[in-house]
Design an enzyme around this catalytic site. Structure first.
Site, PDB file in Angstrom:
ATOM      1  N   CYS A 135     -57.236  -7.892 -55.331  1.00 41.69           N
ATOM      2  CA  CYS A 135     -58.527  -7.909 -54.619  1.00 41.69           C
ATOM      3  C   CYS A 135     -59.662  -8.624 -55.349  1.00 41.69           C
ATOM      4  O   CYS A 135     -60.251  -9.545 -54.797  1.00 41.69           O
ATOM      5  CB  CYS A 135     -58.958  -6.485 -54.286  1.00 41.69           C
ATOM      6  SG  CYS A 135     -57.948  -5.765 -52.997  1.00 41.69           S
TER       7      CYS A 135
HETATM    8  N1  LIG Z   1     -54.453  -3.665 -51.995  1.00 41.49           N
HETATM    9  C1  LIG Z   1     -55.650  -3.147 -52.182  1.00 41.49           C
HETATM   10  O1  LIG Z   1     -55.916  -2.505 -53.202  1.00 41.49           O
HETATM   11  C2  LIG Z   1     -56.732  -3.310 -51.146  1.00 41.49           C
HETATM   12  C3  LIG Z   1     -57.874  -2.499 -51.193  1.00 41.49           C
HETATM   13  C4  LIG Z   1     -58.872  -2.664 -50.243  1.00 41.49           C
HETATM   14  C5  LIG Z   1     -58.758  -3.649 -49.273  1.00 41.49           C
HETATM   15  N2  LIG Z   1     -57.652  -4.445 -49.260  1.00 41.49           N
HETATM   16  C6  LIG Z   1     -57.552  -5.467 -48.206  1.00 41.49           C
HETATM   17  O2  LIG Z   1     -56.702  -4.928 -47.200  1.00 41.49           O
HETATM   18  C7  LIG Z   1     -55.867  -5.968 -46.661  1.00 41.49           C
HETATM   19  C8  LIG Z   1     -54.404  -5.612 -46.857  1.00 41.49           C
HETATM   20  O3  LIG Z   1     -54.131  -5.586 -48.226  1.00 41.49           O
HETATM   21  P1  LIG Z   1     -52.725  -5.085 -48.800  1.00 41.49           P
HETATM   22  O4  LIG Z   1     -52.820  -5.155 -50.279  1.00 41.49           O
HETATM   23  O5  LIG Z   1     -52.334  -3.816 -48.149  1.00 41.49           O
HETATM   24  O6  LIG Z   1     -51.793  -6.267 -48.268  1.00 41.49           O
HETATM   25  P2  LIG Z   1     -50.214  -6.439 -48.425  1.00 41.49           P
HETATM   26  O7  LIG Z   1     -49.981  -7.877 -48.601  1.00 41.49           O
HETATM   27  O8  LIG Z   1     -49.709  -5.460 -49.440  1.00 41.49           O
HETATM   28  O9  LIG Z   1     -49.653  -5.979 -47.021  1.00 41.49           O
HETATM   29  C9  LIG Z   1     -49.812  -6.666 -45.836  1.00 41.49           C
HETATM   30  C10 LIG Z   1     -48.653  -6.318 -44.902  1.00 41.49           C
HETATM   31  O10 LIG Z   1     -48.870  -6.962 -43.661  1.00 41.49           O
HETATM   32  C11 LIG Z   1     -47.618  -7.409 -43.170  1.00 41.49           C
HETATM   33  N3  LIG Z   1     -47.853  -8.467 -42.170  1.00 41.49           N
HETATM   34  C12 LIG Z   1     -48.144  -9.771 -42.370  1.00 41.49           C
HETATM   35  N4  LIG Z   1     -48.310 -10.405 -41.196  1.00 41.49           N
HETATM   36  C13 LIG Z   1     -48.150  -9.470 -40.226  1.00 41.49           C
HETATM   37  C14 LIG Z   1     -48.208  -9.498 -38.833  1.00 41.49           C
HETATM   38  N5  LIG Z   1     -48.492 -10.615 -38.151  1.00 41.49           N
HETATM   39  N6  LIG Z   1     -47.972  -8.361 -38.152  1.00 41.49           N
HETATM   40  C15 LIG Z   1     -47.691  -7.225 -38.810  1.00 41.49           C
HETATM   41  N7  LIG Z   1     -47.614  -7.130 -40.145  1.00 41.49           N
HETATM   42  C16 LIG Z   1     -47.846  -8.240 -40.849  1.00 41.49           C
HETATM   43  C17 LIG Z   1     -46.885  -7.867 -44.399  1.00 41.49           C
HETATM   44  O11 LIG Z   1     -45.485  -7.923 -44.199  1.00 41.49           O
HETATM   45  C18 LIG Z   1     -47.298  -6.795 -45.399  1.00 41.49           C
HETATM   46  O12 LIG Z   1     -46.400  -5.712 -45.396  1.00 41.49           O
HETATM   47  C19 LIG Z   1     -56.315  -7.244 -47.348  1.00 41.49           C
HETATM   48  O13 LIG Z   1     -57.293  -7.878 -46.580  1.00 41.49           O
HETATM   49  C20 LIG Z   1     -56.917  -6.750 -48.662  1.00 41.49           C
HETATM   50  O14 LIG Z   1     -57.877  -7.639 -49.181  1.00 41.49           O
HETATM   51  C21 LIG Z   1     -56.637  -4.283 -50.149  1.00 41.49           C
END
Ligand SMILES: NC(=O)c1ccc[n+]([C@@H]2O[C@H](COP(=O)([O-])OP(=O)(O)OC[C@H]3O[C@@H](n4cnc5c(N)ncnc54)[C@H](O)[C@@H]3O)[C@@H](O)[C@H]2O)c1
Length: 441
Positions: free
Chosen positions: A267
């Protein structure tokens, strides 16, 4: 009430598990079939403390996992939690979220419900109004605010405490228009998180709140790292005593004041880059944010510098990197500083041996045969010229003279000051410690 969650990564799977274990009727949807198969069996595709336990709990109740988007047709609330990574130029890459909302829109055409769509993914200000809303309206042939609700709902969880953070967030942000959907969303969150402040604002402010949050955290880290550099030139100074004391001032707060090798993870680096790019495009020179990034980059350079000063040419030198996960209690190595360090050391033709309690599998996906991996700290240190503690895993607190006795040259660079209190018979350098305390053999 049926809830759909789109994208089962750290954010989506945590939310899916928490809501379903509370008894909500949840369907978790991900594009990755293999991932869905694992999750449906109660196996998390990544390591997050406590996650599998409550996932299994949810699966015993009403939770369903699927890669079929048609299931959102029955949903009253739809949370979008797909990734928003960065492009090669550092800009935010919206292609994944565009695809996800496009599929949601197409499915909405056949839905008899008037669902509320919450965007939890981090997106730069203006994305909801300029990109997400038009895609949803075009694909669904329906009107936002009338046929479905659209709310910006940024997420603040931290990996390694994702379950606790999902259950007990410090705030809930709801961005959007003042509609019946907003009232319903507020009611839902009031029931889910009693006594948690709910901030209702417009889309662009909600989007900006997330960037304000992460850029402030990055600023705190670079601030303490800059001070730790100054401390290194004050014989006997100790950055931890400084952090502890200023952290007691309620105006400052104690978190994110641990000096170290710099911020990394999925992030902070990408959100900083996206905000800097956004500011530049808006005609604002992000002087402070640029400086925060510069301090972060330099922090890594000093580790290379210390190793070069003590070992000379790094060509063929065996360097042990202890910890590749971007923080302890996760296997996530996305944008980890340790991965950047390894790349820099490989460029100098050093031989790298890594140890990490959880992240070896993910690290192998990046470096393959280029480096050596071991699950034993003793093997990692054996015949090594230099050990660099990068991640603050508890295991490294136990390191002692016997462990280091297997090294060829006993250079230890402790980026987390974990071994400070020990009487070590090694060449010891610690980030944030005045040189007088460095134990130079
Ligand atoms: N990881 C963190 O600590 C955190 C904290 C706060 C906010 N965020 C934000 O939240 C969002 C998600 O982060 P994350 O770390 O969980 O991401 P991630 O990459 O771990 O997970 C995303 C998931 O979405 C799936 N995906 C991709 N395209 C898709 C589609 N078209 N339909 C359905 N599923 C699909 C992927 O297969 C994956 O499992 C990002 O914008 C990130 O910046 C993340």
């Amino acid at each position: 009430m049926k809830i759909g969650i789109i994208g089962l990564g750290f954010v989506g799977l945590s939310l899916t598990s928490v809501l379903s274990s509370k008894g909500y009727d949840v369907v978790g949807i991900d594009i990755d079939e293999g991932k869905c198969g694992k999750i449906a069996k109660g196996i998390s595709p990544f390591y997050e403390p406590g996650l599998e336990k409550i996932l299994k709990n949810g699966l015993k109740k009403k939770l369903k996992i699927s890669n079929s988007f048609s299931l959102i047709n029955n949903c009253d609330l739809i949370f979008v939690t797909v990734g928003t990574p960065q492009n090669l130029n550092g800009d935010i890459d919206l292609s994944i979220i565009k695809k996800a909302v496009s599929t949601i829109g197409t499915n909405l055409q056949n839905s008899k419900k008037s669902p509320i769509i919450f965007i939890k993914s981090t997106v730069v200000p203006g994305t909801m109004k300029k990109i997400i809303l038009p895609i949803l309206e075009k694909k669904s042939k329906k009107k936002a605010g009338k046929d479905f609700g659209l709310i910006s709902n940024p997420e603040f969880l931290q990996e390694s405490t994702a379950i606790k953070d999902t259950k007990f967030p410090h705030a809930v942000v709801l961005g959007g228009y003042s509609t019946k959907f907003m009232k319903k969303a507020k009611k839902f969150f009031e029931k889910l998180h009693p006594n948690v402040p709910i901030i209702i604002t417009n889309h662009q402010t909600a989007e900006m709140i997330k960037y304000a949050n992460n850029s402030f955290l990055a600023t705190k880290i670079s601030f303490i790292n800059q001070l730790s550099n100054i401390c290194q030139n004050i014989p006997g100074a100790n950055i931890d005593d400084i952090s502890k004391t200023i952290g007691l001032d309620p105006r400052i707060g104690k978190l994110f004041l641990n000096a170290g090798p710099g911020y990394g993870g999925s992030c902070l680096p990408k959100d900083m880059k996206a905000l800097i790019n956004f500011a530049n495009i808006s005609g604002i020179k992000p002087t402070l944010l640029n400086a925060v990034e510069e301090v972060n980059t330099n922090q890594l350079e000093q580790i290379i510098l210390i190793s070069k000063q003590r070992l000379g040419n790094l060509n063929s030198k065996r360097i042990t990197v202890l910890g590749t996960a971007f923080k302890p209690n996760t296997d996530d190595i996305r944008d980890s500083i340790a991965i950047k360090l390894i790349n820099k050391l490989l460029k100098r033709k050093a031989k790298i041996i890594i140890h990490d309690p959880r992240a070896i599998k993910n690290t192998k996906k990046i470096f393959g045969e280029k480096i050596t991996y071991t699950k034993s700290i003793k093997n990692a240190l054996s015949k090594s010229h230099c050990a660099i503690i990068m991640t603050q895993w508890k295991q490294y607190e136990k390191l002692n003279n016997k462990d280091f006795s297997y090294m060829s040259k006993k250079l230890v660079i402790d980026c987390r000051r974990m071994l400070l209190a020990k009487e070590l018979d090694v060449d010891y350098f610690a980030i944030g410690l005045g040189k007088e305390k460095w134990n130079i053999l």
